[in-house]
Design a protein around this motif. Structure first.
Motif, mmCIF file in Angstrom:
data_model
loop_
_atom_site.group_PDB
_atom_site.id
_atom_site.type_symbol
_atom_site.label_atom_id
_atom_site.label_comp_id
_atom_site.label_asym_id
_atom_site.label_seq_id
_atom_site.Cartn_x
_atom_site.Cartn_y
_atom_site.Cartn_z
ATOM 1 N N LYS A 40 -2.970 -54.409 26.985
ATOM 2 C CA LYS A 40 -2.866 -52.964 26.804
ATOM 3 C C LYS A 40 -2.584 -52.625 25.356
ATOM 4 O O LYS A 40 -2.073 -53.449 24.594
ATOM 5 C CB LYS A 40 -1.810 -52.364 27.742
ATOM 6 N N LEU A 65 11.064 -53.533 24.718
ATOM 7 C CA LEU A 65 10.546 -52.795 25.871
ATOM 8 C C LEU A 65 9.035 -52.929 26.083
ATOM 9 O O LEU A 65 8.595 -53.215 27.191
ATOM 10 C CB LEU A 65 10.900 -51.291 25.733
ATOM 11 N N LEU A 66 8.260 -52.738 25.012
ATOM 12 C CA LEU A 66 6.812 -52.571 25.213
ATOM 13 C C LEU A 66 6.168 -53.833 25.777
ATOM 14 O O LEU A 66 5.260 -53.767 26.589
ATOM 15 C CB LEU A 66 6.137 -52.163 23.899
ATOM 16 N N ASN A 68 6.814 -57.821 27.529
ATOM 17 C CA ASN A 68 7.738 -58.797 28.115
ATOM 18 C C ASN A 68 7.355 -60.136 27.500
ATOM 19 O O ASN A 68 6.345 -60.730 27.876
ATOM 20 C CB ASN A 68 7.586 -58.818 29.636
ATOM 21 N N LEU B 58 4.266 -49.134 32.596
ATOM 22 C CA LEU B 58 4.389 -50.206 31.601
ATOM 23 C C LEU B 58 4.314 -51.577 32.270
ATOM 24 O O LEU B 58 3.349 -52.282 32.093
ATOM 25 C CB LEU B 58 5.648 -50.050 30.749
ATOM 26 N N ARG B 59 5.355 -51.963 32.981
ATOM 27 C CA ARG B 59 5.336 -53.157 33.838
ATOM 28 C C ARG B 59 6.282 -52.851 34.996
ATOM 29 O O ARG B 59 7.258 -52.123 34.804
ATOM 30 C CB ARG B 59 5.877 -54.409 33.105
ATOM 31 N N MET B 63 10.995 -49.977 33.286
ATOM 32 C CA MET B 63 11.728 -48.746 32.977
ATOM 33 C C MET B 63 13.104 -48.742 33.632
ATOM 34 O O MET B 63 14.109 -48.429 33.004
ATOM 35 C CB MET B 63 10.940 -47.526 33.475
ATOM 36 N N HIS B 66 16.199 -50.384 32.117
ATOM 37 C CA HIS B 66 16.937 -49.733 31.022
ATOM 38 C C HIS B 66 17.590 -48.427 31.467
ATOM 39 O O HIS B 66 18.001 -47.625 30.633
ATOM 40 C CB HIS B 66 15.990 -49.507 29.840
ATOM 41 N N ILE B 94 14.476 -59.254 36.622
ATOM 42 C CA ILE B 94 13.744 -60.059 35.638
ATOM 43 C C ILE B 94 13.562 -59.286 34.341
ATOM 44 O O ILE B 94 13.815 -59.805 33.249
ATOM 45 C CB ILE B 94 12.391 -60.500 36.246
ATOM 46 N N GLU B 95 13.160 -58.018 34.458
ATOM 47 C CA GLU B 95 12.966 -57.203 33.253
ATOM 48 C C GLU B 95 14.287 -56.970 32.531
ATOM 49 O O GLU B 95 14.316 -56.794 31.318
ATOM 50 C CB GLU B 95 12.311 -55.864 33.612
#
Lengths: 79, 228
Positions: A40, A65-66, A68, B58-59, B63, B66, B94-95
């Motif tokens: 992306k 953030l953007l 991983n 995003l994934r 979001m 955070h 995981i994020e």
């Protein structure tokens, strides 16, 4: 300053989307497609005008953030 | 067992988790909105339920990881509090960096909504004590991004430290490729943190806790937590 963050699955990480696109291209008669990776693009418009500082800020955003970074790699460039 | 279930915009399995916890412990869990900055006093267990938090923008889970409440969840985990993440909750853990690895799009590219069979890889934990080691049980699953990924060093460490919680297996309890519908590395369906206080998994044990649901295969997880 505007920057483009490009995010792609890391080499070695399975990319089923890229694989499916490669298969679809072959089905459409496009030959010689060795590999496709699908990711992306995120366009950032930052208030910062110094290119070095803007890029550093964008890298931090990508890191936090953007992207991983376990599964994705990213590049930052002026847009 | 005082449990708190975290609600993000797009969470949709919170009632399922609440029913399972209440059935096992006899106590109603608290529902905590993602904008809160503190957990209810005396919270023993935090559950991040399934759903599609923030529309998977995003994934999946990126979001929610955070959100304001996550600082409190991190502090709870750092104190040794129990944290369970199911499906989108696993993706959020995981994020948030509370569990290692990544959850990629299913290898087939298809959203998988079906039943799977899981094998309990470690029974002496707060999440699994009411199962026998190596027991298998049915669990519904419903996800698009459940393909567990980690580099070989991380996978070796998870196995070496006995931190794999559940694996996808066939009817003979074998971790075959055919049983591994989403393509997860080494058939991993769920993992523990090194201190065994955090557990994340993709399938939904909370959706088989009553004969009316078609079985009670998932109930031991909530009985284990109630007894923890």
């Amino acid at each position: 300053m505007k920057l483009r963050v490009t995010i792609l699955p890391k080499p070695g990480v399975l990319d089923p989307q890229g694989k499916a696109i490669a298969q679809a291209l072959a089905a459409l008669g496009f030959s010689g497609v060795n590999d496709v990776r699908a990711g992306k693009t995120i366009m950032l418009d930052l208030a910062e005008t110094d290119p070095v500082k803007a890029e550093a800020a964008a890298r931090e955003m990508a890191q936090k953030l953007l992207a991983n970074t376990v599964i994705e790699s990213f590049t930052v460039e002026p847009a | 067992m005082h449990a708190a279930i975290i609600l993000f915009p797009g969470t949709n399995r919170e009632r399922d988790i609440a029913i399972a916890l209440e059935r096992a412990s006899g106590r109603k869990p608290a529902m905590v909105f993602h904008r809160e900055t503190e957990l209810p006093a005396g919270t023993d267990l935090v559950v991040l339920p399934g759903g599609f938090s923030y529309g998977d923008y995003l994934r999946s889970g990126a979001m929610a990881a955070h959100s304001p409440i996550m600082a409190a969840v991190r502090a709870h985990a750092a104190r040794g509090g129990l944290v369970l993440g199911v499906c989108n909750g696993f993706q959020i853990l995981i994020e948030a960096g509370l569990l290692p690895g990544g959850l990629l799009k299913n290898a087939t590219l298809r959203f998988l909504s079906m039943e799977c069979t899981l094998r309990v890889e470690r029974a002496n934990t707060a999440f699994t004590s009411h199962w026998q080691q190596g027991a298998t049980f049915r669990a519904p699953m419903a996800h698009g991004d459940g393909n567990y990924f980690a580099d070989d060093a991380t996978l070796d460490r998870l196995e070496g430290e006995n931190l794999v919680a559940f694996r996808y297996v066939d009817e003979h309890a074998q971790a075959t490729e055919a049983a591994n519908r989403n393509g997860s590395a080494r058939n991993i369906a769920g993992i523990f943190s090194p201190d065994l206080r955090i557990c994340g998994l993709m399938p939904h044990p909370e959706d088989l806790v009553d004969p009316m649901m078609g079985g009670i295969d998932g109930l031991p997880m909530f009985e284990s937590l109630a007894a923890a």
